[in-house]
Design a protein around this motif. Structure first.
Motif, PDB file in Angstrom:
ATOM      1  N   LEU A  16       0.826  -1.202   0.000  1.00  0.00           N
ATOM      2  CA  LEU A  16       0.000   0.000   0.000  1.00  0.00           C
ATOM      3  C   LEU A  16       0.867   1.262   0.000  1.00  0.00           C
ATOM      4  CD1 LEU A  16      -2.787  -1.069   2.518  1.00  0.00           C
ATOM      5  CD2 LEU A  16      -3.013  -0.784   0.056  1.00  0.00           C
ATOM      6  N   GLY A  17       1.969   1.233   0.743  1.00  0.00           N
ATOM      7  CA  GLY A  17       2.871   2.376   0.740  1.00  0.00           C
ATOM      8  C   GLY A  17       3.435   2.649  -0.642  1.00  0.00           C
ATOM      9  N   LEU A  18       3.832   1.583  -1.343  1.00  0.00           N
ATOM     10  CA  LEU A  18       4.377   1.741  -2.691  1.00  0.00           C
ATOM     11  C   LEU A  18       3.332   2.292  -3.651  1.00  0.00           C
ATOM     12  CD1 LEU A  18       6.428  -1.582  -2.956  1.00  0.00           C
ATOM     13  CD2 LEU A  18       7.358   0.732  -2.934  1.00  0.00           C
ATOM     14  N   ILE A  19       2.105   1.780  -3.558  1.00  0.00           N
ATOM     15  CA  ILE A  19       1.043   2.257  -4.448  1.00  0.00           C
ATOM     16  C   ILE A  19       0.712   3.713  -4.170  1.00  0.00           C
ATOM     17  CG2 ILE A  19      -1.399   2.001  -5.054  1.00  0.00           C
ATOM     18  CD1 ILE A  19      -1.120  -0.995  -4.430  1.00  0.00           C
ATOM     19  N   ASN A  21      -5.599   4.173   2.938  1.00  0.00           N
ATOM     20  CA  ASN A  21      -4.659   4.455   1.855  1.00  0.00           C
ATOM     21  C   ASN A  21      -5.353   5.014   0.620  1.00  0.00           C
ATOM     22  OD1 ASN A  21      -1.597   3.367   2.209  1.00  0.00           O
ATOM     23  ND2 ASN A  21      -3.012   2.304   3.579  1.00  0.00           N
ATOM     24  N   ILE A  22      -6.586   4.580   0.362  1.00  0.00           N
ATOM     25  CA  ILE A  22      -7.342   5.201  -0.730  1.00  0.00           C
ATOM     26  C   ILE A  22      -7.566   6.681  -0.406  1.00  0.00           C
ATOM     27  CG2 ILE A  22      -9.533   5.209  -1.974  1.00  0.00           C
ATOM     28  CD1 ILE A  22      -9.699   2.194  -1.537  1.00  0.00           C
ATOM     29  N   GLY A  23      -7.860   6.963   0.874  1.00  0.00           N
ATOM     30  CA  GLY A  23      -8.004   8.355   1.300  1.00  0.00           C
ATOM     31  C   GLY A  23      -6.737   9.144   1.066  1.00  0.00           C
ATOM     32  N   LEU A  24      -5.581   8.547   1.392  1.00  0.00           N
ATOM     33  CA  LEU A  24      -4.299   9.224   1.166  1.00  0.00           C
ATOM     34  C   LEU A  24      -4.103   9.536  -0.318  1.00  0.00           C
ATOM     35  CD1 LEU A  24      -1.988   7.108   3.514  1.00  0.00           C
ATOM     36  CD2 LEU A  24      -2.609   9.500   3.831  1.00  0.00           C
ATOM     37  N   LEU A  25      -4.464   8.579  -1.168  1.00  0.00           N
ATOM     38  CA  LEU A  25      -4.287   8.787  -2.609  1.00  0.00           C
ATOM     39  C   LEU A  25      -5.209   9.887  -3.115  1.00  0.00           C
ATOM     40  CD1 LEU A  25      -2.762   7.831  -5.070  1.00  0.00           C
ATOM     41  CD2 LEU A  25      -4.527   6.118  -5.453  1.00  0.00           C
ATOM     42  N   TYR A  26      -6.481   9.851  -2.712  1.00  0.00           N
ATOM     43  CA  TYR A  26      -7.401  10.909  -3.116  1.00  0.00           C
ATOM     44  C   TYR A  26      -6.928  12.270  -2.604  1.00  0.00           C
ATOM     45  CZ  TYR A  26     -11.167   7.954  -4.973  1.00  0.00           C
ATOM     46  OH  TYR A  26     -11.921   7.113  -5.727  1.00  0.00           O
ATOM     47  N   GLY A  27      -6.469  12.309  -1.341  1.00  0.00           N
ATOM     48  CA  GLY A  27      -5.979  13.577  -0.792  1.00  0.00           C
ATOM     49  C   GLY A  27      -4.781  14.101  -1.553  1.00  0.00           C
ATOM     50  N   GLY A  28      -3.899  13.167  -1.990  1.00  0.00           N
ATOM     51  CA  GLY A  28      -2.703  13.575  -2.719  1.00  0.00           C
ATOM     52  C   GLY A  28      -2.996  14.213  -4.056  1.00  0.00           C
ATOM     53  N   ILE A  29      -4.175  13.938  -4.650  1.00  0.00           N
ATOM     54  CA  ILE A  29      -4.523  14.540  -5.943  1.00  0.00           C
ATOM     55  C   ILE A  29      -5.585  15.626  -5.783  1.00  0.00           C
ATOM     56  CG2 ILE A  29      -3.906  12.469  -7.236  1.00  0.00           C
ATOM     57  CD1 ILE A  29      -6.920  11.834  -7.451  1.00  0.00           C
ATOM     58  N   GLY A  30      -5.841  16.032  -4.532  1.00  0.00           N
ATOM     59  CA  GLY A  30      -6.762  17.136  -4.312  1.00  0.00           C
ATOM     60  C   GLY A  30      -8.215  16.757  -4.214  1.00  0.00           C
ATOM     61  N   GLN A  31      -8.539  15.467  -4.262  1.00  0.00           N
ATOM     62  CA  GLN A  31      -9.934  15.022  -4.157  1.00  0.00           C
ATOM     63  C   GLN A  31     -10.278  14.885  -2.669  1.00  0.00           C
ATOM     64  OE1 GLN A  31     -12.070  14.710  -6.523  1.00  0.00           O
ATOM     65  NE2 GLN A  31     -11.187  13.909  -8.394  1.00  0.00           N
ATOM     66  N   GLY A  73      -6.988   1.544  -9.398  1.00  0.00           N
ATOM     67  CA  GLY A  73      -7.376   0.189  -9.769  1.00  0.00           C
ATOM     68  C   GLY A  73      -6.728  -0.852  -8.872  1.00  0.00           C
ATOM     69  N   LYS A  74      -5.448  -0.666  -8.554  1.00  0.00           N
ATOM     70  CA  LYS A  74      -4.751  -1.608  -7.675  1.00  0.00           C
ATOM     71  C   LYS A  74      -5.354  -1.603  -6.277  1.00  0.00           C
ATOM     72  CE  LYS A  74      -0.217  -1.464  -9.972  1.00  0.00           C
ATOM     73  NZ  LYS A  74       1.211  -1.078  -9.813  1.00  0.00           N
ATOM     74  N   LEU A  75      -5.661  -0.410  -5.771  1.00  0.00           N
ATOM     75  CA  LEU A  75      -6.214  -0.322  -4.424  1.00  0.00           C
ATOM     76  C   LEU A  75      -7.590  -0.967  -4.328  1.00  0.00           C
ATOM     77  CD1 LEU A  75      -5.160   3.284  -3.348  1.00  0.00           C
ATOM     78  CD2 LEU A  75      -4.220   1.132  -2.546  1.00  0.00           C
ATOM     79  N   TYR A  76      -8.451  -0.701  -5.322  1.00  0.00           N
ATOM     80  CA  TYR A  76      -9.786  -1.290  -5.282  1.00  0.00           C
ATOM     81  C   TYR A  76      -9.746  -2.796  -5.536  1.00  0.00           C
ATOM     82  CZ  TYR A  76     -12.094   3.143  -4.669  1.00  0.00           C
ATOM     83  OH  TYR A  76     -12.529   4.328  -4.134  1.00  0.00           O
ATOM     84  N   SER A  77      -8.751  -3.264  -6.275  1.00  0.00           N
ATOM     85  CA  SER A  77      -8.579  -4.701  -6.454  1.00  0.00           C
ATOM     86  C   SER A  77      -8.209  -5.362  -5.123  1.00  0.00           C
ATOM     87  CB  SER A  77      -7.480  -4.974  -7.493  1.00  0.00           C
ATOM     88  OG  SER A  77      -7.244  -6.355  -7.618  1.00  0.00           O
TER      89      SER A  77
END
Length: 593
Positions: A146-149, A188-198, A164-168
């Motif tokens: 998850l850290g790498l993704i 981690n999905i939250g972290l990814l969304y936050g990182g792109i401003g969502q 896609g990887k996270l939801y898989s």
């Protein structure tokens, strides 16, 4: 001579057995104290852990494993430097088996510390931990993966691929029923969304992680995702939700009460009041925050606490304080200063500080940087379909709102078609994968109503009723389902439950919460409603159930038999499990009368 020999043998045997017993106690403690990488060791082990580490009876392997638990505990309370010193000793110890869970855990924890500090080294450690843990240590492998993704390969991996990887992974662990891992992935999905401003989507994911974590995580670890949700709320401009979640955090923290969680609480409050420019409230929050700052090694919290303090100095007309701050900032090296120039709060405070000290030229220069950074963030959001945070950015530079809108119209029209393709891709991922997942985990498989987990989660988040109204809950027990099943079979029993669900959906409103919370029990919740109207409504529901029949077999209709328990409250339902338990007890008491 024989007596001396016997005494020596007795002493040796006594020592041997005492050592063996001590070693067995230590092993039991290590097994009980270990926690998954995405959880925290229990806080009440600290004294025993330190006592064991100070013991001379430890063998090296036990000492190393206790040190790994110690570093994990320190990370969980924000003591990153102390934890890193312990981990570096383990990492550099050539006698440790490089294929062991101990070594893989140490590598992952070092990666996590570098991640918190936003150090690029984190990806090297995550990659090494993933390789070491593959097919061996599932929690380390998942966390490293998850850290790498989430934080690595940001420039050369499409965001849709990462999602896609996270939801898989999410679907995989939903099938396994691993709630702790599911909560970790949501974070981690939250972290990814936050990182792109969502930030709105990020807040949703953090809250899912928080409420799932209530079931499985140690208490101090539960609050980490809640503080992330609060930050995402404020980043998206949803200050109402931020305030609500700060109050939830405050209540939960009463039982945690560590220096780190107290710092998080008062930091969130300070940020909230800083953004709303409510300086008297900010003063009170900063006083509390500064008490805990020496016990917390978070650069972000320390830096922003200082910024908020300078905003307060400007408000208090404390010129000496403001001038000292400016001198400190102007004395920074170029490399140090560049880090701050990428942060909008810093530029906002610096512009106001220069303006306050009548240095209008520098105030204009810094404000131009602020506008340039804001424009860049908007452009980045447009290019990657990140549109949710734009409104919040605009609200912070109201003096240039019209100009920015014109720039958007002129500059972004040419890339709308490219952006639409990406937005559609994200929408496809969200609606087809996320919606399917949400339906699976929140719906009752037979009736399609909310299941008990979903009902409990929604009830916990229900706000207090307003303006003299109430929140009303009815628990309905279908008392003849078992009789029907005994006479006609399981399939006909399911028909009875379906008839009940159809009846409830027919008589309730779209905004009401309707769910199945037991094999033969259903719940209806009416939010923020007049008490008299609520009771009349439930009478109509009961009447409709009494009139409900279903076809058991050809020519034979069976009526639904039910009883209802009602609970009225002007508050929310944070204690929903206890409420449902008491209501179920009332049915049991009636059946014995």
């Amino acid at each position: 001579m024989k007596v001396l020999l016997a005494v020596s043998v007795f002493v040796w045997l006594s020592t041997f057995y005492a050592y063996a017993e001590q070693s067995e106690d230590i092993e039991k403690f290590i097994i009980a104290a270990q926690a998954a990488t995405y959880d925290c060791p229990k806080s009440d082990i600290t004294l025993a852990l330190d006592n064991y580490l100070a013991s001379d009876d430890l063998d090296k392997d036990q000492h190393d494993r206790l040190n790994l638990i110690k570093s994990h505990s320190l990370i969980c309370v924000g003591q990153y430097e102390h934890a890193r010193d312990i981990l570096n000793q383990l990492f550099n110890d050539d006698s440790i088996d490089k294929s062991s869970a101990l070594y893989a855990g140490a590598v992952y924890q070092l990666g996590f510390i570098y991640d918190v500090q936003e150090n690029p080294k984190r990806c090297d450690y995550y990659s090494q931990a993933e390789s070491l843990a593959r097919d061996r240590y599932s929690d380390i492998y998942l966390s490293a993966q998850l850290g790498l993704i989430t934080v690595c390969n940001q420039n050369n991996t499409d965001i849709s691929v990462k999602l896609g990887k996270l939801y898989s992974l999410l679907e995989k662990f939903v099938e396994l029923g691993d709630v702790a891992a599911i909560a970790h992935i949501h974070n981690n999905i939250g972290l990814l969304y936050g990182g792109i401003g969502q930030n709105e989507l990020a807040a949703e994911q953090y809250l899912k992680s928080y409420y799932m974590g209530l079931e499985v995580y140690a208490t101090n670890n539960q609050l980490a995702t809640l503080i992330s949700a609060i930050s995402a709320n404020m980043a998206s401009g949803d200050f109402v939700a931020a305030k609500q979640h700060i109050e939830i955090f405050r209540r939960a923290n009463l039982t945690v009460n560590t220096p780190l969680t107290n710092a998080w609480l008062h930091y969130a409050e300070s940020r909230y009041y800083f953004r709303l420019q409510e300086y008297e409230y900010l003063r009170n929050s900063l006083l509390k925050l500064n008490f805990y700052l020496p016990k917390v090694s978070s650069d972000i919290i320390h830096r922003n606490a200082k910024l908020y303090g300078i905003a307060l100095c400007i408000y208090d007309n404390n010129k000496t304080c403001v001038e000292t701050f400016i001198q400190e900032q102007e004395a920074l090296s170029d490399s140090q200063h560049r880090k701050f120039l990428a942060r909008r709060d810093y530029l906002w405070v610096m512009a106001n500080a220069y303006f306050y000290t009548d240095n209008l030229v520098k105030a204009q220069d810094v404000f131009d940087l602020y506008v340039e950074l804001t424009n860049k963030q908007i452009l980045d959001q447009q290019r990657s379909g990140r549109v949710l945070g734009v409104a919040n950015l605009h609200s912070q530079i109201t003096s240039l709102e019209n100009e920015l809108e014109q720039q958007e119209t002129q500059k972004y029209r040419s890339i709308v078609m490219l952006t639409l393709a990406f937005i559609l891709l994200l929408a496809g991922v969200y609606f087809f994968i996320v919606k399917r997942y949400i339906k699976n985990v929140s719906s009752d498989t037979l009736t399609g109503l909310y299941n008990e987990r979903a009902v409990v989660g929604m009830m916990r988040r229900l706000p207090h009723a307003q303006n003299g109204r109430t929140n009303a809950l009815a628990l309905i027990d279908i008392s003849n389902v078992r009789t029907v099943q005994g006479k006609h079979g399981h399939t006909v029993g399911e028909k009875a439950l379906l008839a009940v669900s159809h009846c409830l959906l027919k008589v309730t409103r779209e905004e009401d919460v309707v769910g199945r919370v037991g094999n033969e029990q259903f719940v209806v919740c009416l939010r923020n409603i007049d008490e008299t109207l609520a009771r009349e409504f439930f009478e109509r529901v009961q009447s409709a159930l009494n009139d409900t029949q279903f076809l058991a077999r050809v020519g034979e209709y069976v009526s639904i038999e039910s009883q209802m328990s009602i609970y009225i409250s002007v508050e929310g339902f944070s204690d929903i499990e206890e409420v449902l338990s008491d209501m179920r007890d009332s049915f049991t008491a009636k059946s014995h009368q």
